[in-house]
Structure formats: structure tokens, C-alpha cells
Write a protein that holds these residues in place. Sequence first.
Motif, PDB file in Angstrom:
ATOM      1  N   ARG A  64       0.823  -1.215   0.000  1.00  3.43           N
ATOM      2  CA  ARG A  64       0.000   0.000   0.000  1.00  3.43           C
ATOM      3  C   ARG A  64       0.856   1.263   0.000  1.00  3.43           C
ATOM      4  NH1 ARG A  64      -4.589  -1.622  -2.076  1.00  3.43           N
ATOM      5  NH2 ARG A  64      -5.789  -2.963  -0.734  1.00  3.43           N
ATOM      6  N   LEU A 108      -8.437   1.201  -3.436  1.00  4.15           N
ATOM      7  CA  LEU A 108      -7.851   2.008  -2.364  1.00  4.15           C
ATOM      8  C   LEU A 108      -8.948   2.852  -1.738  1.00  4.15           C
ATOM      9  CD1 LEU A 108      -4.451   3.643  -3.448  1.00  4.15           C
ATOM     10  CD2 LEU A 108      -4.855   2.096  -1.562  1.00  4.15           C
ATOM     11  N   ASN A 118      -9.708   5.913   3.791  1.00  4.86           N
ATOM     12  CA  ASN A 118      -9.200   5.590   5.129  1.00  4.86           C
ATOM     13  C   ASN A 118      -7.846   4.887   5.052  1.00  4.86           C
ATOM     14  OD1 ASN A 118     -11.338   6.738   6.498  1.00  4.86           O
ATOM     15  ND2 ASN A 118     -12.506   4.838   6.590  1.00  4.86           N
ATOM     16  N   THR A 119      -7.699   3.971   4.105  1.00  2.73           N
ATOM     17  CA  THR A 119      -6.420   3.289   3.922  1.00  2.73           C
ATOM     18  C   THR A 119      -5.348   4.284   3.521  1.00  2.73           C
ATOM     19  OG1 THR A 119      -7.515   1.220   3.278  1.00  2.73           O
ATOM     20  CG2 THR A 119      -5.221   1.491   2.595  1.00  2.73           C
ATOM     21  N   THR A 123      -4.200   6.363   6.462  1.00  2.00           N
ATOM     22  CA  THR A 123      -3.331   5.582   7.345  1.00  2.00           C
ATOM     23  C   THR A 123      -1.926   5.476   6.768  1.00  2.00           C
ATOM     24  OG1 THR A 123      -5.226   4.308   8.139  1.00  2.00           O
ATOM     25  CG2 THR A 123      -3.042   3.343   8.479  1.00  2.00           C
TER      26      THR A 123
END
Length: 120
Positions: free
Chosen positions: A9, A36, A39-40, A43
Motif C-alpha cells: 500500500r 484504495l 481511510n487506507t 493511514t
Amino acid sequence: MKKYSFTKRELQVLQILWGSENALSAKEIAGAEPGLSQNTVLTVLKKLLASKFVETSGVTYSGTVLARQFTAVLPKEEYLESLVSRQEMMKVVSNFIGDSSDNELDALEAYIKEKRQDNK
């Protein structure tokens, strides 16, 4: 030479930033790649910011709210260079030279001359 190691990621987010000429918000980054979520992305950006691989480079409106914009601090070329040893890099360069056109060789020769002048 420093070795860089990123999660899948993290590398996805960095590649999106490297591919963009402009700074991007988390929403824009998430929208650039199917699968994607915002929120990802948030982070991942938090971790990349802490490691100083990306930076906040501006603020923009996303609808009616303000959103930070991000750019990569780590150049893509530096990351790619970290993936191979100097010996492997020499093999790649030798192969490139062997398969290059005269125009490419002229450009490479001009770059080498420029680098030699800079090093004096």
C-alpha cells in the motif's frame, strides 16, 4: 546506498504521487487506484509522513472542507536505485548502452560530460 522497503500500500501511494505533476489530497489518491479507500490512504500517508517520505505541500478544498495535499519527498529514481546493487546497475547500464541509438548515446554522453564538470 540506502535500501528502502515499503509495504504494498505504501508503494501504491508513492507511485500515485510520483506519477502526478501536482500535489494530491488523500481523496484524489484514493480515486486514482481502484481498491484504495480514503481511510487506507490516510493511514498510509500518516506513516509515510512520519518517515519523511512524503510531505504536506498545500491545502485545498475538497467539496466544502479543507484537505491537505501531499507530494513525495523520496524521488522515484532514488527508490529504484536502492533496489539494485552498484554491480547490477553497471550491468543494466552496459546493456542499455549496447541497445541504444545514436541519439540516446549522444544524450548520455552530454550528461556524463555535465556530471564531470560538476565534480571538478
